[in-house]
Design an enzyme around this catalytic site. Structure first.
Site, short mmCIF file in Angstrom:
data_model
loop_
_atom_site.label_atom_id
_atom_site.label_comp_id
_atom_site.label_asym_id
_atom_site.label_seq_id
_atom_site.Cartn_x
_atom_site.Cartn_y
_atom_site.Cartn_z
N ASN A 152 -35.73 -28.42 -21.24
CA ASN A 152 -36.47 -29.44 -20.48
C ASN A 152 -37.61 -28.74 -19.75
O ASN A 152 -37.39 -28.07 -18.75
CB ASN A 152 -35.53 -30.13 -19.48
CG ASN A 152 -36.30 -31.07 -18.56
OD1 ASN A 152 -37.44 -31.44 -18.85
ND2 ASN A 152 -35.70 -31.44 -17.44
N TRP A 153 -38.82 -28.93 -20.30
CA TRP A 153 -39.97 -28.21 -19.71
C TRP A 153 -40.53 -28.91 -18.49
O TRP A 153 -41.49 -28.42 -17.88
CB TRP A 153 -41.07 -28.05 -20.78
CG TRP A 153 -40.78 -26.98 -21.78
CD1 TRP A 153 -39.71 -26.12 -21.80
CD2 TRP A 153 -41.57 -26.64 -22.93
NE1 TRP A 153 -39.79 -25.26 -22.87
CE2 TRP A 153 -40.92 -25.57 -23.59
CE3 TRP A 153 -42.75 -27.14 -23.47
CZ2 TRP A 153 -41.43 -24.99 -24.76
CZ3 TRP A 153 -43.26 -26.56 -24.64
CH2 TRP A 153 -42.60 -25.50 -25.26
N LYS A 154 -40.00 -30.06 -18.14
CA LYS A 154 -40.51 -30.80 -16.96
C LYS A 154 -42.04 -30.90 -17.06
O LYS A 154 -42.57 -31.08 -18.15
CB LYS A 154 -40.06 -30.12 -15.67
CG LYS A 154 -38.56 -29.79 -15.67
CD LYS A 154 -38.06 -29.39 -14.33
CE LYS A 154 -36.60 -28.94 -14.46
NZ LYS A 154 -35.87 -29.05 -13.24
N HIS A 186 -32.87 -38.32 -15.83
CA HIS A 186 -32.82 -37.01 -15.18
C HIS A 186 -32.82 -37.21 -13.66
O HIS A 186 -33.46 -38.14 -13.15
CB HIS A 186 -34.02 -36.17 -15.60
CG HIS A 186 -33.92 -34.74 -15.18
ND1 HIS A 186 -34.23 -34.33 -13.90
CD2 HIS A 186 -33.52 -33.64 -15.84
CE1 HIS A 186 -34.02 -33.03 -13.81
NE2 HIS A 186 -33.59 -32.58 -14.98
N GLU A 217 -34.35 -35.82 -11.35
CA GLU A 217 -35.69 -35.85 -10.73
C GLU A 217 -36.32 -37.23 -10.89
O GLU A 217 -37.06 -37.69 -10.03
CB GLU A 217 -36.58 -34.75 -11.34
CG GLU A 217 -36.16 -33.38 -10.82
CD GLU A 217 -36.44 -32.22 -11.77
OE1 GLU A 217 -37.22 -32.38 -12.72
OE2 GLU A 217 -35.86 -31.14 -11.53
N GLU A 229 -25.32 -32.78 -14.97
CA GLU A 229 -26.24 -31.94 -14.21
C GLU A 229 -25.98 -32.15 -12.72
O GLU A 229 -26.57 -33.05 -12.11
CB GLU A 229 -27.68 -32.32 -14.54
CG GLU A 229 -28.06 -32.08 -15.99
CD GLU A 229 -29.50 -31.65 -16.13
OE1 GLU A 229 -29.73 -30.58 -16.71
OE2 GLU A 229 -30.38 -32.34 -15.63
N GLY A 279 -32.42 -26.15 -10.50
CA GLY A 279 -33.56 -25.42 -9.95
C GLY A 279 -33.24 -24.66 -8.68
O GLY A 279 -34.14 -24.20 -7.98
N SER A 312 -29.39 -24.53 -13.52
CA SER A 312 -29.56 -23.08 -13.39
C SER A 312 -28.86 -22.28 -14.47
O SER A 312 -28.27 -21.23 -14.20
CB SER A 312 -29.14 -22.62 -11.99
OG SER A 312 -29.96 -23.23 -11.00
N GLY A 327 -33.71 -26.04 -17.69
CA GLY A 327 -35.03 -26.27 -17.11
C GLY A 327 -35.81 -24.97 -17.02
O GLY A 327 -36.34 -24.47 -18.00
N GLY A 328 -35.83 -24.39 -15.81
CA GLY A 328 -36.67 -23.22 -15.53
C GLY A 328 -36.58 -22.10 -16.56
O GLY A 328 -37.60 -21.56 -17.00
#
Ligand code: PEP
Length: 250
Positions: free
Chosen positions: A10-12, A96, A98, A168, A174, A214, A235-236
């Protein structure tokens, strides 16, 4: 039968089309011949055509990070399931945290988006998970049950054969804090039990439940070795080709 794991990036809101292509030029040789797990890349909307093009001939999925439930209409800024399919998308992330936190998504909008994604033949990755306060108040199970019940309302087992759920925990996204494999496995058992009630036992048994929060190269093996964890939503650590390849190859 063992469920094939899905490792999804997930590159956001990171990367331009050119940066996405640069990522793939570095990433593809690192995962060449890797067939143990499925891989999917979920870039921002504007990168989808570039990623589809760069992945032509590869068995790697391409996912969007959101969609609208209507086919078309006066919904400024929105993108429909049919539009995603038309540019070559195979997957879509729904609900998600976010999007729930900053863009007002609810279990009801998740449900509508899920229906649209399934009808269009996309593989939905529906995100569920508790915030820290809910975990600390002992509400994790209730939250997961509610999100699954409402998110899956009105969906039949037959429709849901491609459905993927991502657990999640919001406190792990994150933040560098990862759920232990045991914490994740306990949550996955709750989610699978709700899916069995809503869909069917057989569909729930085959359904993949990913862990997200994470995930990094140094914790991927411990998490992915847990029987209840059927892959990762990353993600990150998915923004760097070497790091995502190391996670994929845990
Ligand atoms: C995510 O955005 O879905 C996620 C799990 O992020 P991170 O890996 O950065 O915690």
């Amino acid at each position: 039968m063992a469920r094939k794991k899905l490792m999804a990036a997930n590159w956001k809101m990171y990367k331009t089309p050119q940066q996405a292509q640069e990522f793939l030029r570095a990433f593809l040789p690192l995962v060449e011949g890797h067939s143990r797990d499925e891989i999917a890349i979920c870039p921002p909307f504007v990168c989808l055509p570039a990623v589809v093009e760069a992945l032509a001939g590869q068995s790697i999925g391409v996912g969007a990070q959101n969609l609208h439930w209507e086919k078309e209409g006066a919904y400024t800024g929105e993108v429909s399931a049919g539009m995603l399919v038309a540019v070559g998308c195979t997957h879509v992330i729904i609900g998600h945290s976010e999007r729930r936190q900053y863009f007002g998504e609810t279990d009801e909008t998740v449900n509508r988006k899920l229906q649209a994604a399934l009808a269009a033949g996309l593989t939905p990755i529906v995100c569920v998970g508790e915030v820290l306060q809910e975990r600390e108040s002992g509400l994790t199970e209730d939250v997961l049950r509610r999100q699954c019940q409402r998110g899956l309302r009105g969906i039949s087992g037959d429709q849901a054969r491609t459905l993927v759920i991502a657990y999640e925990p919001v406190w792990a996204i994150g933040t560098g804090k990862t759920a232990t494999p045991q914490i994740a496995a306990e949550a996955h058992v709750v989610i699978r039990a709700e899916a069995a009630k809503a869909l069917s036992k057989a569909v729930a048994e085959d359904m993949r439940i990913l862990y997200g929060g994470s995930v990094k190269p140094d914790n991927a093996k411990a998490l992915m070795s847990e029987r209840e964890i059927d892959g990762a939503l990353v993600g990150g650590a998915s923004l760097d080709p070497k790091s995502f390849a190391a996670i994929v190859k845990w």
